[in-house]
Motif scaffolding. Structure first.
Motif, short mmCIF file in Angstrom:
data_model
loop_
_atom_site.label_atom_id
_atom_site.label_comp_id
_atom_site.label_asym_id
_atom_site.label_seq_id
_atom_site.Cartn_x
_atom_site.Cartn_y
_atom_site.Cartn_z
N ARG A 286 33.27 11.72 59.09
CA ARG A 286 32.10 10.86 58.94
C ARG A 286 31.13 11.03 60.12
N ASN A 287 31.70 11.08 61.34
CA ASN A 287 30.87 11.30 62.52
C ASN A 287 30.12 12.62 62.41
N ALA A 288 30.83 13.66 61.95
CA ALA A 288 30.20 14.98 61.85
C ALA A 288 29.04 14.93 60.87
N ARG A 317 35.14 20.82 62.69
CA ARG A 317 34.04 21.53 63.36
C ARG A 317 32.77 21.33 62.55
N ASP A 318 31.68 21.00 63.25
CA ASP A 318 30.41 20.86 62.52
C ASP A 318 29.33 21.70 63.17
N ASN A 319 28.24 21.87 62.46
CA ASN A 319 27.13 22.64 63.04
C ASN A 319 25.92 21.73 63.25
N PRO A 321 23.83 18.79 65.83
CA PRO A 321 23.07 18.99 67.07
C PRO A 321 23.90 18.91 68.35
N GLY A 322 25.20 18.61 68.24
CA GLY A 322 26.01 18.43 69.46
C GLY A 322 25.79 17.04 70.03
N LEU A 323 26.22 16.86 71.27
CA LEU A 323 26.23 15.50 71.82
C LEU A 323 24.88 15.03 72.34
N VAL A 336 30.46 3.02 73.28
CA VAL A 336 29.43 4.00 73.64
C VAL A 336 28.99 4.65 72.34
N THR A 337 27.70 4.48 72.03
CA THR A 337 27.20 5.02 70.75
C THR A 337 25.78 5.50 70.93
N SER A 338 25.40 6.48 70.12
CA SER A 338 24.00 6.92 70.15
C SER A 338 23.30 6.45 68.87
N LYS A 339 24.05 5.67 68.06
CA LYS A 339 23.50 5.27 66.76
C LYS A 339 22.98 3.84 66.80
N ALA A 340 21.87 3.62 66.09
CA ALA A 340 21.27 2.29 66.10
C ALA A 340 22.26 1.25 65.58
N GLY A 342 25.60 1.86 65.27
CA GLY A 342 26.97 2.27 65.59
C GLY A 342 27.68 1.22 66.43
N MET A 343 29.01 1.19 66.34
CA MET A 343 29.78 0.28 67.19
C MET A 343 30.37 1.01 68.38
N GLY A 344 30.50 2.31 68.24
CA GLY A 344 31.04 3.11 69.35
C GLY A 344 32.51 2.88 69.60
N VAL A 345 33.25 2.47 68.58
CA VAL A 345 34.70 2.30 68.80
C VAL A 345 35.53 3.34 68.05
N GLY A 346 34.88 4.05 67.12
CA GLY A 346 35.62 4.99 66.26
C GLY A 346 36.44 5.99 67.05
N LEU A 347 35.80 6.68 67.97
CA LEU A 347 36.52 7.75 68.68
C LEU A 347 37.60 7.21 69.60
N SER A 348 37.35 6.05 70.21
CA SER A 348 38.39 5.53 71.10
C SER A 348 39.60 5.08 70.29
N GLY A 370 26.61 22.26 67.71
CA GLY A 370 27.56 21.40 66.98
C GLY A 370 28.78 21.08 67.83
N MET A 371 29.69 20.37 67.18
CA MET A 371 30.88 19.88 67.90
C MET A 371 32.16 20.36 67.23
N THR A 372 33.20 20.47 68.05
CA THR A 372 34.54 20.69 67.49
C THR A 372 35.46 19.62 68.05
P1 ADP Z 1 29.97 5.36 66.43
O1 ADP Z 1 30.11 6.37 65.34
O2 ADP Z 1 30.02 3.94 65.95
O3 ADP Z 1 28.80 5.60 67.33
P2 ADP Z 1 32.18 6.72 67.69
O4 ADP Z 1 33.09 6.28 68.80
O5 ADP Z 1 32.83 7.25 66.47
O6 ADP Z 1 31.27 5.50 67.37
O7 ADP Z 1 31.22 7.85 68.25
C1 ADP Z 1 30.61 7.66 69.53
C2 ADP Z 1 29.44 8.60 69.68
O8 ADP Z 1 29.93 9.94 69.81
C3 ADP Z 1 28.50 8.65 68.51
O9 ADP Z 1 27.55 7.59 68.59
C4 ADP Z 1 27.85 10.00 68.69
O10 ADP Z 1 26.79 9.93 69.64
C5 ADP Z 1 28.94 10.84 69.32
N1 ADP Z 1 29.57 11.73 68.33
C6 ADP Z 1 30.72 11.55 67.67
N2 ADP Z 1 30.97 12.59 66.86
C7 ADP Z 1 29.96 13.45 66.99
C8 ADP Z 1 29.64 14.74 66.42
N3 ADP Z 1 30.42 15.32 65.53
N4 ADP Z 1 28.49 15.33 66.83
C9 ADP Z 1 27.69 14.74 67.73
N5 ADP Z 1 27.93 13.56 68.31
C10 ADP Z 1 29.04 12.91 67.95
#
Ligand code: ADP
Length: 386
Positions: A286-288, A317-319, A321-323, A336-340, A342-348, A370-372
Motif C-alpha cells: 500500500r505504501n509503495a 520494490r517500487d519505482n 519517487p523514493g523517500l 513520521v509521515t509525509s502524507k497529509a 498519514g498516521m506514520g505508524v505503519g512502518l514502525s 524508488g524504494m526497496t
Molecule cells: P504512513 O503511510 O501513515 O505515512 P508509514 O509508517 O507506513 O506511515 O510510512 C511513513 C512514511 O514513510 C510515509 O509517509 C512515506 O513518506 C514513507 N514511505 C513509506 N513507504 C514508502 C515508499 N515505498 N516510497 C517512498 N516513501 C515511503
C-alpha cells in the motif's frame, strides 16, 4: 597461625555470620540443625532454641509452594550431605513458625572434614521484594502486549476501512457476472433451443465459479481483519505473501500500477503469526502504491524466497519517487509521515511485527529510483524473539 590469631579469625567469622542479612544454618549428617545465624532465626520466625537439634526441613520446608507435601527424601538441602554436591534452588518457599511462607533462593553446600561429609551449610535469602518486582515487570509487559495487540488491531481495521471501497469494487465483478450468467441460463431454459438445457447448466456452473470467487475475496478480508491472538503456525511463505498481495492489489484500486508477485524456488515452512505477516506485506504494498501515485508505468514487484539459512526473505520494490526529505532519517519512527492524512505508524508496526518473529525489516532507496523494503523471517523458532 598462633592461638590469638586463630581466636581473632573465629571471632570475625562469627561476626560476619551474625551481621549477614542472609540466613545461614548448618545441619549434621542426620539433618539436624547445629547452627543458625540471627538472620535465619529472624526470617523463619523461630527462636534459636526452636531450631537447634531439630530438622529444618520439618520446620521450614515441609510443603512445596503449590501446597503439596515436600518429602525430606526429595529435599535439595539434605541432598547436599548425601551426594556431596552443591545444590542451588531459586524458586521455593520457607515456612515461618506462624504458618506463613516467603519465597527463597538458597544454596546448600556439603561440609567435608577429612574427606568425609559431616553435614551441610545452607545460605538462604528472602526474595519477596525481587519476586514482587518481577511480577510488576511481567504485569507491565502484559499491559504493553495488550496495548500492542490493540494497536495492531486498530491499524488493521483502519487499513480495512481504506480497503473496503477497493474490495467493494472487486466484489462487484463476480456479482455482476453471476447476475448475467443466471439471466442467460433462464433465457436458455425458457427458449426452445435444442441444446438449451445443456447451455443453461453450463451458465449455472459459471455463476457458481463466480460465487466462489466472491466468497474468496470476502474470506481474504476476514482473515486480514481477524484479531491476531499471537498464535503461530507453520506456513508456506509463498502462499502467505501471495494471498496478501492479492488482497492488497484488489484493495488499493490503482489500475495504472502493475503489481506483480514472484515466488522464488524452494519452499519452507516458517513459524509465524500469519495474519500479522500478511499485514506487513499489505502495508508495504500500500505504501509503495501511494508513493508511486500518478507516475506513469508505476510498478510494484514483490518477491518471496527461501534464504540460505532456510529462513524466508520478502522483498517489495517500487519505482516511485523514493523517500521524502522529512522522513529520510526516521523512516521507521512512529508518527513520521509525509502524507497529509498519514498516521506514520505503519512502518514502525511492521518492523515490530517482523522483529517479534526474530527477523529484520529494512528499507533502502534504489539506485534507479524508488524504494526497496526487505524483511526476513528465520527458519527456526529458536531464533524467533517470542
Ligand atoms: P504512513 O503511510 O501513515 O505515512 P508509514 O509508517 O507506513 O506511515 O510510512 C511513513 C512514511 O514513510 C510515509 O509517509 C512515506 O513518506 C514513507 N514511505 C513509506 N513507504 C514508502 C515508499 N515505498 N516510497 C517512498 N516513501 C515511503
Amino acid at each position: 597461625m598462633d592461638d590469638a590469631s586463630q581466636a581473632l579469625t573465629q571471632r570475625y567469622r562469627d561476626l560476619i555470620l551474625e551481621a549477614s542479612g542472609d540466613g545461614v544454618y548448618g545441619v549434621d549428617d542426620q539433618g539436624r540443625t547445629i547452627f543458625a545465624n540471627p538472620a535465619a532465626v529472624r526470617l523463619c520466625g523461630y527462636t534459636f532454641e526452636d531450631l537447634i537439634g531439630r530438622s529444618p526441613h520439618e520446620l521450614t520446608h515441609h510443603t512445596r509452594p503449590d501446597g503439596r507435601h515436600y518429602p525430606a527424601s526429595e529435599c535439595p538441602i539434605y541432598a547436599a550431605f548425601c551426594d556431596g554436591e552443591v545444590h542451588r534452588v531459586e524458586d521455593e518457599v520457607f515456612w515461618r513458625k506462624d504458618g506463613t511462607c516467603f519465597p527463597v533462593e538458597y544454596i546448600s553446600t556439603p561440609i567435608i572434614e577429612d574427606g568425609r561429609i559431616i553435614g551441610a551449610v545452607v545460605s538462604f535469602r528472602d526474595i519477596t521484594k525481587r519476586k514482587a518486582a518481577e511480577a510488576a515487570l511481567e504485569a507491565s509487559r502484559e499491559r504493553t502486549r495488550t496495548l500492542e495487540a490493540d494497536l495492531h488491531h486498530v491499524s488493521r481495521l483502519s487499513a480495512m476501512g481504506e480497503m473496503a471501497s477497493g474490495l467493494a469494487h472487486e466484489l462487484n465483478q463476480p456479482l455482476t457476472a453471476i447476475v448475467s450468467y443466471v439471466r442467460a441460463a433462464k433465457r436458455f431454459l425458457q427458449g426452445d433451443m435444442p441444446d438449451g438445457e445443456a447451455r443453461a447448466i453450463e451458465y449455472v456452473d459459471r455463476a457458481a465459479d463466480q460465487a466462489l470467487r466472491a466468497g474468496e475475496i470476502i474470506w481474504r478480508l476476514r482473515q486480514f481483519v481477524l484479531k491476531g491472538d499471537g498464535t503461530r503456525t507453520f506456513e508456506d511463505i509463498g502462499t502467505v505473501v501471495g494471498e496478501a498481495v492479492s488482497l492488497a492489489a484488489s484493495a488499493v484500486r490503482a489500475p495504472s500500477i502493475a503489481i506483480s508477485f514472484h515466488e522464488g524456488p524452494g519452499s519452507n515452512l516458517i513459524l509465524m503469526d500469519k495474519v500479522r505477516i500478511q499485514q506487513v506485506v499489505v502495508n508495504l504494498v500500500r505504501n509503495a502504491v501511494e508513493a508511486i501515485g500518478d507516475v506513469n508505468d508505476g510498478r510494484v514487484d514483490i518477491v518471496s524466497k527461501v534464504d540460505d539459512a532456510d529462513g524466508a526473505e520478502v522483498v517489495v520494490r517500487d519505482n516511485g519517487p523514493g523517500l521524502a526529505e522529512e522522513v529520510r532519517d526516521q523512516l521507521f519512527q512512529s508518527f513520521v509521515t509525509s502524507k497529509a492524512s498519514g498516521m506514520g505508524v505503519g512502518l514502525s508496526i511492521c518492523r515490530s511485527i517482523v522483529e517479534e518473529h526474530g527477523g529484520r525489516l529494512t528499507g533502502e532507496e534504489n539506485a534507479s529510483g524508488g524504494m526497496t523494503f526487505r524483511f526476513t523471517l528465520p527458519a527456526s523458532p529458536d531464533n524467533a524473539a517470542t
